[in-house]
Design a protein around this motif. Structure first.
Motif, PDB file in Angstrom:
ATOM      1  N   ARG A 168       7.044  46.112  48.145  1.00 17.81           N
ATOM      2  CA  ARG A 168       6.737  46.680  46.840  1.00 17.81           C
ATOM      3  C   ARG A 168       5.220  46.801  46.602  1.00 17.81           C
ATOM      4  NH1 ARG A 168       6.258  45.806  41.503  1.00 17.81           N
ATOM      5  NH2 ARG A 168       6.955  43.914  41.788  1.00 17.81           N
ATOM      6  N   VAL A 169       4.706  45.234  46.438  1.00 18.40           N
ATOM      7  CA  VAL A 169       3.246  45.171  46.206  1.00 18.40           C
ATOM      8  C   VAL A 169       2.285  45.857  47.108  1.00 18.40           C
ATOM      9  CG1 VAL A 169       1.308  43.359  45.952  1.00 18.40           C
ATOM     10  CG2 VAL A 169       3.694  43.049  44.949  1.00 18.40           C
ATOM     11  N   MET A 170       2.442  45.496  48.567  1.00 15.34           N
ATOM     12  CA  MET A 170       1.702  46.280  49.372  1.00 15.34           C
ATOM     13  C   MET A 170       1.666  47.695  49.489  1.00 15.34           C
ATOM     14  SD  MET A 170      -0.022  43.525  50.033  1.00 15.34           S
ATOM     15  CE  MET A 170      -1.280  44.243  51.412  1.00 15.34           C
ATOM     16  N   GLU A 171       2.759  48.287  49.225  1.00 10.05           N
ATOM     17  CA  GLU A 171       2.668  49.916  49.238  1.00 10.05           C
ATOM     18  C   GLU A 171       1.625  50.455  48.269  1.00 10.05           C
ATOM     19  OE1 GLU A 171       6.786  50.532  47.702  1.00 10.05           O
ATOM     20  OE2 GLU A 171       7.581  49.692  49.499  1.00 10.05           O
ATOM     21  N   PHE A 172       1.212  49.564  47.085  1.00  8.40           N
ATOM     22  CA  PHE A 172       0.298  50.082  46.371  1.00  8.40           C
ATOM     23  C   PHE A 172      -1.180  50.121  46.995  1.00  8.40           C
ATOM     24  CE2 PHE A 172       3.164  48.298  43.157  1.00  8.40           C
ATOM     25  CZ  PHE A 172       3.913  49.540  42.810  1.00  8.40           C
ATOM     26  N   GLY A 173      -1.325  49.182  48.130  1.00  5.36           N
ATOM     27  CA  GLY A 173      -2.490  49.301  48.544  1.00  5.36           C
ATOM     28  C   GLY A 173      -3.500  48.507  47.527  1.00  5.36           C
ATOM     29  N   THR A 174      -3.168  47.708  46.641  1.00  6.02           N
ATOM     30  CA  THR A 174      -4.060  47.175  45.590  1.00  6.02           C
ATOM     31  C   THR A 174      -4.269  45.959  45.937  1.00  6.02           C
ATOM     32  OG1 THR A 174      -2.686  48.490  43.982  1.00  6.02           O
ATOM     33  CG2 THR A 174      -4.218  46.954  43.082  1.00  6.02           C
ATOM     34  N   ASP A 175      -5.162  45.588  46.459  1.00  6.19           N
ATOM     35  CA  ASP A 175      -5.798  44.287  47.150  1.00  6.19           C
ATOM     36  C   ASP A 175      -5.590  43.277  45.721  1.00  6.19           C
ATOM     37  OD1 ASP A 175      -5.743  45.273  49.517  1.00  6.19           O
ATOM     38  OD2 ASP A 175      -7.860  45.445  49.498  1.00  6.19           O
ATOM     39  N   ALA A 176      -6.269  43.653  44.708  1.00  5.90           N
ATOM     40  CA  ALA A 176      -6.346  42.687  43.561  1.00  5.90           C
ATOM     41  C   ALA A 176      -5.136  42.389  43.069  1.00  5.90           C
ATOM     42  CB  ALA A 176      -7.284  43.381  42.459  1.00  5.90           C
ATOM     43  N   TRP A 177      -4.199  43.092  42.902  1.00  4.53           N
ATOM     44  CA  TRP A 177      -2.874  42.668  42.605  1.00  4.53           C
ATOM     45  C   TRP A 177      -2.246  41.686  43.663  1.00  4.53           C
ATOM     46  CZ3 TRP A 177      -0.393  42.620  38.289  1.00  4.53           C
ATOM     47  CH2 TRP A 177       0.914  42.029  38.064  1.00  4.53           C
ATOM     48  N   ALA A 178      -2.362  42.232  45.092  1.00  2.00           N
ATOM     49  CA  ALA A 178      -1.530  41.413  45.911  1.00  2.00           C
ATOM     50  C   ALA A 178      -2.169  40.182  45.951  1.00  2.00           C
ATOM     51  CB  ALA A 178      -1.626  42.361  47.096  1.00  2.00           C
ATOM     52  N   ALA A 179      -3.365  39.844  45.772  1.00  2.00           N
ATOM     53  CA  ALA A 179      -3.945  38.454  45.839  1.00  2.00           C
ATOM     54  C   ALA A 179      -3.750  37.720  44.586  1.00  2.00           C
ATOM     55  CB  ALA A 179      -5.503  38.703  46.258  1.00  2.00           C
ATOM     56  N   LEU A 180      -3.229  38.460  43.590  1.00  2.00           N
ATOM     57  CA  LEU A 180      -3.301  37.700  42.114  1.00  2.00           C
ATOM     58  C   LEU A 180      -2.252  36.674  42.311  1.00  2.00           C
ATOM     59  CD1 LEU A 180      -4.328  37.635  39.225  1.00  2.00           C
ATOM     60  CD2 LEU A 180      -2.504  39.204  38.663  1.00  2.00           C
ATOM     61  N   GLU A 181      -2.988  35.486  41.600  1.00  2.00           N
ATOM     62  CA  GLU A 181      -1.874  34.298  41.461  1.00  2.00           C
ATOM     63  C   GLU A 181      -1.380  34.331  40.079  1.00  2.00           C
ATOM     64  OE1 GLU A 181      -1.636  29.433  41.905  1.00  2.00           O
ATOM     65  OE2 GLU A 181      -3.431  30.594  42.222  1.00  2.00           O
ATOM     66  N   LEU A 182      -0.266  34.669  39.953  1.00  2.00           N
ATOM     67  CA  LEU A 182       0.373  34.847  38.483  1.00  2.00           C
ATOM     68  C   LEU A 182       0.865  33.423  37.970  1.00  2.00           C
ATOM     69  CD1 LEU A 182       2.681  37.797  38.659  1.00  2.00           C
ATOM     70  CD2 LEU A 182       0.442  37.646  37.553  1.00  2.00           C
ATOM     71  N   ARG A 183      -0.265  32.830  37.343  1.00  2.00           N
ATOM     72  CA  ARG A 183      -0.370  31.262  36.888  1.00  2.00           C
ATOM     73  C   ARG A 183      -1.456  31.021  35.791  1.00  2.00           C
ATOM     74  NH1 ARG A 183      -2.653  26.559  38.425  1.00  2.00           N
ATOM     75  NH2 ARG A 183      -1.515  24.583  38.272  1.00  2.00           N
ATOM     76  N   VAL A 184      -0.995  30.451  34.797  1.00  2.00           N
ATOM     77  CA  VAL A 184      -1.828  29.946  33.749  1.00  2.00           C
ATOM     78  C   VAL A 184      -2.030  28.378  33.820  1.00  2.00           C
ATOM     79  CG1 VAL A 184      -2.266  29.567  31.212  1.00  2.00           C
ATOM     80  CG2 VAL A 184      -0.975  31.549  32.075  1.00  2.00           C
ATOM     81  N   PRO A 185      -3.158  28.099  34.058  1.00  2.00           N
ATOM     82  CA  PRO A 185      -3.524  26.460  34.261  1.00  2.00           C
ATOM     83  C   PRO A 185      -2.879  25.518  33.246  1.00  2.00           C
ATOM     84  CG  PRO A 185      -5.607  27.803  34.651  1.00  2.00           C
ATOM     85  CD  PRO A 185      -4.534  28.619  34.125  1.00  2.00           C
ATOM     86  N   PRO A 186      -1.745  24.908  33.700  1.00  2.00           N
ATOM     87  CA  PRO A 186      -0.938  24.010  32.886  1.00  2.00           C
ATOM     88  C   PRO A 186      -1.736  23.251  31.667  1.00  2.00           C
ATOM     89  CG  PRO A 186      -1.090  22.894  34.937  1.00  2.00           C
ATOM     90  CD  PRO A 186      -1.618  24.261  35.050  1.00  2.00           C
ATOM     91  N   GLU A 187      -2.913  22.876  31.889  1.00  2.00           N
ATOM     92  CA  GLU A 187      -3.583  22.196  30.695  1.00  2.00           C
ATOM     93  C   GLU A 187      -3.710  23.088  29.534  1.00  2.00           C
ATOM     94  OE1 GLU A 187      -6.796  23.470  33.819  1.00  2.00           O
ATOM     95  OE2 GLU A 187      -4.772  22.679  33.923  1.00  2.00           O
ATOM     96  N   LEU A 188      -3.969  24.310  29.828  1.00  2.00           N
ATOM     97  CA  LEU A 188      -4.118  25.328  28.829  1.00  2.00           C
ATOM     98  C   LEU A 188      -2.828  25.158  27.752  1.00  2.00           C
ATOM     99  CD1 LEU A 188      -6.214  28.265  30.076  1.00  2.00           C
ATOM    100  CD2 LEU A 188      -6.913  26.196  28.916  1.00  2.00           C
ATOM    101  N   PRO A 189      -1.651  25.690  28.186  1.00  2.00           N
ATOM    102  CA  PRO A 189      -0.558  25.708  27.431  1.00  2.00           C
ATOM    103  C   PRO A 189      -0.222  24.236  26.768  1.00  2.00           C
ATOM    104  CG  PRO A 189       0.018  26.059  29.786  1.00  2.00           C
ATOM    105  CD  PRO A 189      -1.426  26.391  29.533  1.00  2.00           C
ATOM    106  N   GLN A 190      -0.313  23.153  27.629  1.00  2.00           N
ATOM    107  CA  GLN A 190      -0.218  22.032  27.095  1.00  2.00           C
ATOM    108  C   GLN A 190      -1.108  21.625  25.793  1.00  2.00           C
ATOM    109  OE1 GLN A 190      -1.173  19.361  30.443  1.00  2.00           O
ATOM    110  NE2 GLN A 190       0.676  19.944  31.508  1.00  2.00           N
ATOM    111  N   ALA A 191      -2.566  21.950  25.793  1.00  2.00           N
ATOM    112  CA  ALA A 191      -3.163  21.958  24.815  1.00  2.00           C
ATOM    113  C   ALA A 191      -2.812  22.869  23.539  1.00  2.00           C
ATOM    114  CB  ALA A 191      -4.754  22.272  25.184  1.00  2.00           C
TER     115      ALA A 191
END
Length: 210
Positions: free
Chosen positions: A80-103
């Motif tokens: 599904r992701v690669m069907e879009f041909g969207t490199d920015a989305w395919a390479a995106l790491e969906l993660r918030v650095p844990p130190e931020l929500p901890q703070a």
């Protein structure tokens, strides 16, 4: 999927920009931290206190990212992701650095403890003994971001933010539409429906019936 590639590319860029900016907008002092702030200039104010609503929003957004990442195809995966041909989305790491929500969480908990100290001491008017906190929408925001299992160590805070209070008739009548959604998310965003406590179904029905 019917989500066009350009939309995903814009979403990926917005997410990356947010991750770059959020550390400069987060007070990460180990004690008496304001957490997430509206502008970096605020961090220079000695009187700065935590905005519970803003930090709860940050925590909720981080939880939503985590939930979405658990359901999204892995970066670079075919399909599904690669069907879009969207490199920015395919390479995106969906993660918030844990130190931020901890703070942000630490700031919310500290600020609420400060507020309850004021409430119970009478510094904010008549001294309150129990069932003092009636900022229902804020309570819903906090519970939506931290979940129904959140158990503050301060017994007063734990009692005031108990789930049965949030779903009381008094609270449900006062909650805004956003507050009602937050109350429901306190359950549905933090556990599968099959793993919710027995009382959750009835409480969710009360919200959905509003």
């Amino acid at each position: 999927s019917d989500v066009p590639g350009p939309v995903l590319a814009q979403a990926a860029m917005a997410f990356e920009k947010a991750l770059q900016t959020l550390p400069s907008l987060t007070d990460q002092k180990p004690y008496n931290s304001a957490g997430l702030v509206w502008s970096a200039a605020e961090l220079g104010f000695s009187w700065l206190r935590c905005s519970v609503s803003l930090n709860a929003f940050g925590l909720l957004a981080a939880r939503l990212v985590e939930a979405f990442a658990a359901r999204a195809p892995p970066p670079g995966a075919a399909g599904r992701v690669m069907e879009f041909g969207t490199d920015a989305w395919a390479a995106l790491e969906l993660r918030v650095p844990p130190e931020l929500p901890q703070a942000w969480r630490a700031a919310v908990e500290f600020e609420l403890q400060q507020q309850f100290t004021d409430l119970y001491s009478g510094q904010m008017g008549a001294r309150c003994e129990a069932d003092c906190y009636t900022a229902w929408d804020t309570m819903a925001e906090v519970r939506a971001s931290l979940g129904f299992e959140w158990a503050p160590t301060d017994p007063r805070l734990s009692a005031e933010f108990a789930m049965h209070r949030l779903f009381s008739e008094l609270a449900l009548q006062a909650l805004s539409p956003a507050g009602l959604a937050g109350a429901a998310l306190a359950y549905t965003l933090h556990a599968p429906l099959t793993e919710l406590p027995p009382e959750a179904a009835g409480r969710l029905d009360l919200v959905y019936g509003r």
